[in-house]
Design a protein around this motif. Structure first.
Motif, PDB file in Angstrom:
ATOM      1  N   ILE A  14       0.634  -0.916   0.201  1.00 32.20           N
ATOM      2  CA  ILE A  14       0.165  -0.464  -0.085  1.00 32.20           C
ATOM      3  C   ILE A  14       1.156   1.005  -0.153  1.00 32.20           C
ATOM      4  O   ILE A  14       1.794   1.148   0.903  1.00 32.20           O
ATOM      5  CB  ILE A  14      -0.791  -0.628   1.095  1.00 32.20           C
ATOM      6  N   ALA A  45      -8.548  -0.533   0.168  1.00 34.38           N
ATOM      7  CA  ALA A  45      -7.708  -0.321   1.106  1.00 34.38           C
ATOM      8  C   ALA A  45      -6.741   0.927   1.245  1.00 34.38           C
ATOM      9  O   ALA A  45      -6.405   1.967   1.443  1.00 34.38           O
ATOM     10  CB  ALA A  45      -7.159  -1.519   1.151  1.00 34.38           C
ATOM     11  N   MET A  46      -6.875   1.541  -0.148  1.00 32.11           N
ATOM     12  CA  MET A  46      -6.096   2.570  -0.961  1.00 32.11           C
ATOM     13  C   MET A  46      -7.117   4.021  -0.596  1.00 32.11           C
ATOM     14  O   MET A  46      -6.740   4.897   0.610  1.00 32.11           O
ATOM     15  CB  MET A  46      -5.840   2.069  -2.484  1.00 32.11           C
TER      16      MET A  46
END
Lengths: 417, 122
Positions: A365, A390-391
């Motif tokens: 990430i 998630a990003m």
């Protein structure tokens, strides 16, 4: 989002819960039994609301603030109903406590009771099992969806439980509504009666594990604008065997004649199969949904795209140049995953308000602090993010730390399970 | 939501287990000899309590005052209310498609018992 759209779902859920509770409000009964009755009816109301919120109609999604929001509330109301329905038999049994513990257990257990009570327990156990599987994200989507249908059966059994208890009028009403909502979803949405017929016009590889597919309408085309997404089922034909399931894809381009283009990345069994699709394959499309990038640009903008999340920004750039100074930050894992980079750089090189930063971030990430502009550059900008959850989560938090308020943050993630 | 699901489900089964365990340790029922002598009622006594607000029934030799229970009875009012003031054993034994009430219902009866029913008494 307008206040009316913002309040639409909470008010609908409140009405669906309060209505049956008001009708069945007990009088002259003990506290535990009264609360047990109230929790049962509130659970029924929430179950009906949850069923209504799984309907995939563009007009309904628009009125209720978007399909993703509807699904989020579908999950919330479903779990709230489940908790209330767990409490229901416990409170009914607690009425006999502490004096008569045997009677309390006899009230709770279905053994020795009639079919109505057995149906109630069966419904509750099916809800329990269905929800446990709903939270199991590792299941293949097709299997997961089949098991999710079990929850609909549990709801119907729950209302049959009411009917067998002799509570005729409201039980018939609730059962009727549940059957209508479930039938609507299966026939119009899953079976595809509400879908528009299209056919694959062309397909080209744009990156590793990613193709762009052009779809031509066979009847009236969808009314769609850049930033919106559609639900598409690729069928079988022209030497291709589609999986026939509806999956969400954001449009990457809208052409004359109603042709739409979709960027499709191989993320699962179905999308991996689509990597080999060719012209002539029949397709069904539902939509369009969402209003990402839909507001007129009145301030400088920051667009952040992660991988396949480039598609809404690409559709917007292909339609017209940005009206406001716009920085596009395009992140992808490796250069082999960098779809449409040449085209986007060419648009930026053509002058105008667009500046572009393309970056291969590797497998992990990315560090938000190393990627994002400083707080002074971000001041007054509208920030649009599209990419893996998630990003988006990490970058949203970093933007908030740089002083960007929630009102200026816009994102959509397609977490529909 | 996942956490709420698992914690509520765990708590539910914990409480179900507690209800079951509690029933095992319930005090034994009183010996028959310890019960005070019951009053005896006849058909005429029953007939004076034939409204939903004042509802007595005779079932299997016992007389029961269901006035406070009637709002809780799960069936429609028109199923049970006509039996107020009457001998209702047959109705009690043939509730649905000829099937009797459950043992749970039998247990509930004791709570409302007020005396014995004398068939030959007016």
């Amino acid at each position: 989002m307008s206040p009316i759209r913002l309040l639409s779902i909470p008010l609908f859920v409140l009405a669906a819960t309060a209505g049956p509770v008001y009708w069945a409000l007990p009088q002259g009964l003990g506290a535990a039994r009264s609360l047990g009755i109230v929790s049962g009816w509130a659970g029924c109301g929430l179950l009906l609301a949850s069923l209504a919120l799984m309907l995939r109609e563009p007009w309904l999604a628009h009125g209720l603030g978007g399909l993703e929001r509807m699904y989020r509330w579908h999950h919330r109301t479903g779990i709230a109903a489940y908790v209330l329905l767990l409490v229901h038999p416990l409170l009914l049994a607690a009425e006999s406590l502490p004096g008569n513990r045997q009677l309390a257990w006899q009230t709770l257990t279905p053994f020795g009771q009639d079919a109505a009570v057995w149906l109630g327990w069966l419904s509750l156990l099916l809800l329990m099992a269905g929800l446990a599987l709903t939270f199991e994200k590792r299941l293949a989507y097709r299997l997961w969806r089949g098991l999710h249908v079990g929850l609909g059966i549990a709801v119907v059994l729950g209302f049959l439980h009411l009917l067998m208890l002799g509570i005729a009028l409201p039980a018939w009403l609730a059962l009727g509504l549940a059957v209508v909502f479930l039938g609507w979803r299966f026939v119009r949405d899953d079976f595809g009666l509400a879908a528009h017929p299209y056919v694959v016009d062309a397909s080209s590889r744009v990156a590793r594990d990613m193709v762009e597919v052009s779809l031509k309408p066979l009847a009236a085309p969808l009314d769609i604008v850049p930033g919106q997404f559609v639900l598409v089922a690729f069928l079988t034909g022209a030497g291709f065997r589609g999986c026939g399931e509806f999956h969400p894809y954001t449009v990457s381009g809208i052409l004359d004649g109603g042709i739409i283009r979709l960027g499709i990345k191989a993320l699962g069994d179905c999308t991996r199969r689509i990597q080999s699709v060719g012209p002539g394959v029949p397709v069904r499309i539902q939509g369009a949904f969402g209003d990402f990038l839909g507001e007129p640009a009145q301030h400088p903008q920051l667009w952040v795209a992660g991988g396949i999340g480039i598609t809404p920004f690409l559709a917007r750039l292909r339609e017209r140049a940005p009206e406001q100074p716009t920085l596009l930050l395009y992140l992808y894992r490796t250069e082999q995953d960098a779809a449409f980079v040449d085209e986007i750089r060419a648009i930026a090189a053509g002058g105008g308000n667009l500046s572009v930063r393309c970056l291969a971030t590797g497998e992990g990430i990315p560090d938000p602090d190393a990627l994002l502009p400083d707080a002074a550059t971000l001041a007054g900008r509208e920030c649009y993010l599209c990419g893996p959850p998630a990003m988006v989560g990490g970058l949203t938090a970093a933007l908030r730390r740089r002083g960007v308020t929630a009102r200026h943050l816009h994102f959509e993630n397609f977490e529909f399970r | 939501m996942r956490r709420l699901y698992f914690s509520s489900t765990f708590l539910f089964w914990l409480l179900v287990t507690a209800f079951w365990a509690g029933s095992l340790w319930a005090p034994p029922p009183l010996e028959a000899g310890a019960v005070a002598a019951e009053k005896t009622y006849g058909a005429a006594d029953l007939a004076r309590h034939a409204t939903p607000a004042n509802c007595w029934m005779a079932i299997r030799g016992g007389v029961y005052d269901f006035s406070s229970y009637l709002p809780e009875h799960p069936s429609r009012p028109d199923v049970i209310e006509p039996w107020c003031g009457r001998e209702a054993t047959e109705a009690y034994n043939t509730k649905t498609k000829g099937r009797p009430h459950s043992p749970y219902a039998d247990g509930l009866l004791d709570k409302y018992r007020i005396g014995k029913f004398a068939v030959d008494r007016p």
